[in-house]
Design an enzyme around this catalytic site. Structure first.
Site, short mmCIF file in Angstrom:
data_model
loop_
_atom_site.label_atom_id
_atom_site.label_comp_id
_atom_site.label_asym_id
_atom_site.label_seq_id
_atom_site.Cartn_x
_atom_site.Cartn_y
_atom_site.Cartn_z
N TYR A 101 30.74 32.28 39.43
CA TYR A 101 31.68 34.17 39.81
C TYR A 101 31.01 35.18 40.25
O TYR A 101 29.44 35.67 39.14
CB TYR A 101 32.53 34.33 38.00
CG TYR A 101 33.15 32.84 38.14
CD1 TYR A 101 34.79 33.25 37.69
CD2 TYR A 101 33.04 32.02 37.19
CE1 TYR A 101 36.09 32.10 37.99
CE2 TYR A 101 33.82 30.75 36.59
CZ TYR A 101 35.46 31.23 37.71
OH TYR A 101 35.72 29.83 36.93
N HIS A 144 37.68 35.57 40.49
CA HIS A 144 37.79 34.58 40.54
C HIS A 144 35.93 33.93 40.96
O HIS A 144 35.62 34.92 41.76
CB HIS A 144 38.92 34.06 42.07
CG HIS A 144 40.14 34.59 42.09
ND1 HIS A 144 40.90 33.23 40.76
CD2 HIS A 144 41.05 35.29 41.82
CE1 HIS A 144 42.67 34.33 40.76
NE2 HIS A 144 42.23 35.43 41.89
N LYS A 161 36.47 28.45 48.71
CA LYS A 161 35.71 28.96 47.81
C LYS A 161 33.95 28.41 48.40
O LYS A 161 34.70 27.70 49.51
CB LYS A 161 35.18 28.04 46.63
CG LYS A 161 36.03 28.55 46.56
CD LYS A 161 36.25 28.35 43.60
CE LYS A 161 37.45 28.48 43.47
NZ LYS A 161 38.65 29.90 43.80
#
Length: 153
Positions: free
Chosen positions: A90, A98, A129
């Site tokens: 993070y 997020h 991601k």
């Protein structure tokens, strides 16, 4: 006749006395920093001790070195097992941000199967991601390779 403010005060008082907060809705705060620093001892990860029983396990050593490097760079980390990695990374407090990355750690001398790279790239795309393939050498210097699925355009 009661004034409306007196009625509201009675209603609030009654609510305070009868309200029960459900246990499953409560949040547990886990402290992430010590208020008063305790005695710190440097641990050599190449030697087994009560603090580090993983000496000689290259995968654990790689995870430790990656965690330490990312933490020192100011990232916050949590377990990444739920997303198929070692850590979720993070840019700030996980309660406010997020995760941007899924970190997967490998010992420096370990070969990575092409199918594992493809699986990691697709996984990262599905959860929006970037995947970081991370390895560390004996001196603790960490190398990162990022994977992002771009698809056809």
């Amino acid at each position: 006749m009661e004034s409306s403010s007196t009625g509201h005060i009675k209603e609030l008082t009654n609510l305070e006395q009868t309200f029960h907060f459900p246990k499953e809705a409560m949040m547990v705060q886990i402290p992430t920093a010590q208020i008063r620093p305790g005695n710190e001892e440097d641990v050599d990860i190449r030697e087994a001790s009560s603090e580090w029983p993983y000496a000689g396990h290259k995968t654990h050593e790689a995870r430790y070195k990656v965690f330490r490097d990312l933490w020192q760079k100011g990232y916050y980390l949590t377990s990444g097992g739920k997303f198929g990695g070692d850590f979720l990374v993070y840019p700030g407090d996980p309660m406010r941000f997020h995760a941007h990355y899924i970190a997967i750690c490998f010992p420096e001398d370990q070969d990575i199967a092409l199918s594992d790279i493809i699986i990691a790239g697709r996984l990262g795309t599905n959860v929006k991601k970037t995947v970081l393939l991370c390895s560390a050498n004996r001196e603790g210097q960490v190398t990162y390779t990022s994977l992002q699925w771009s698809g056809l355009q």
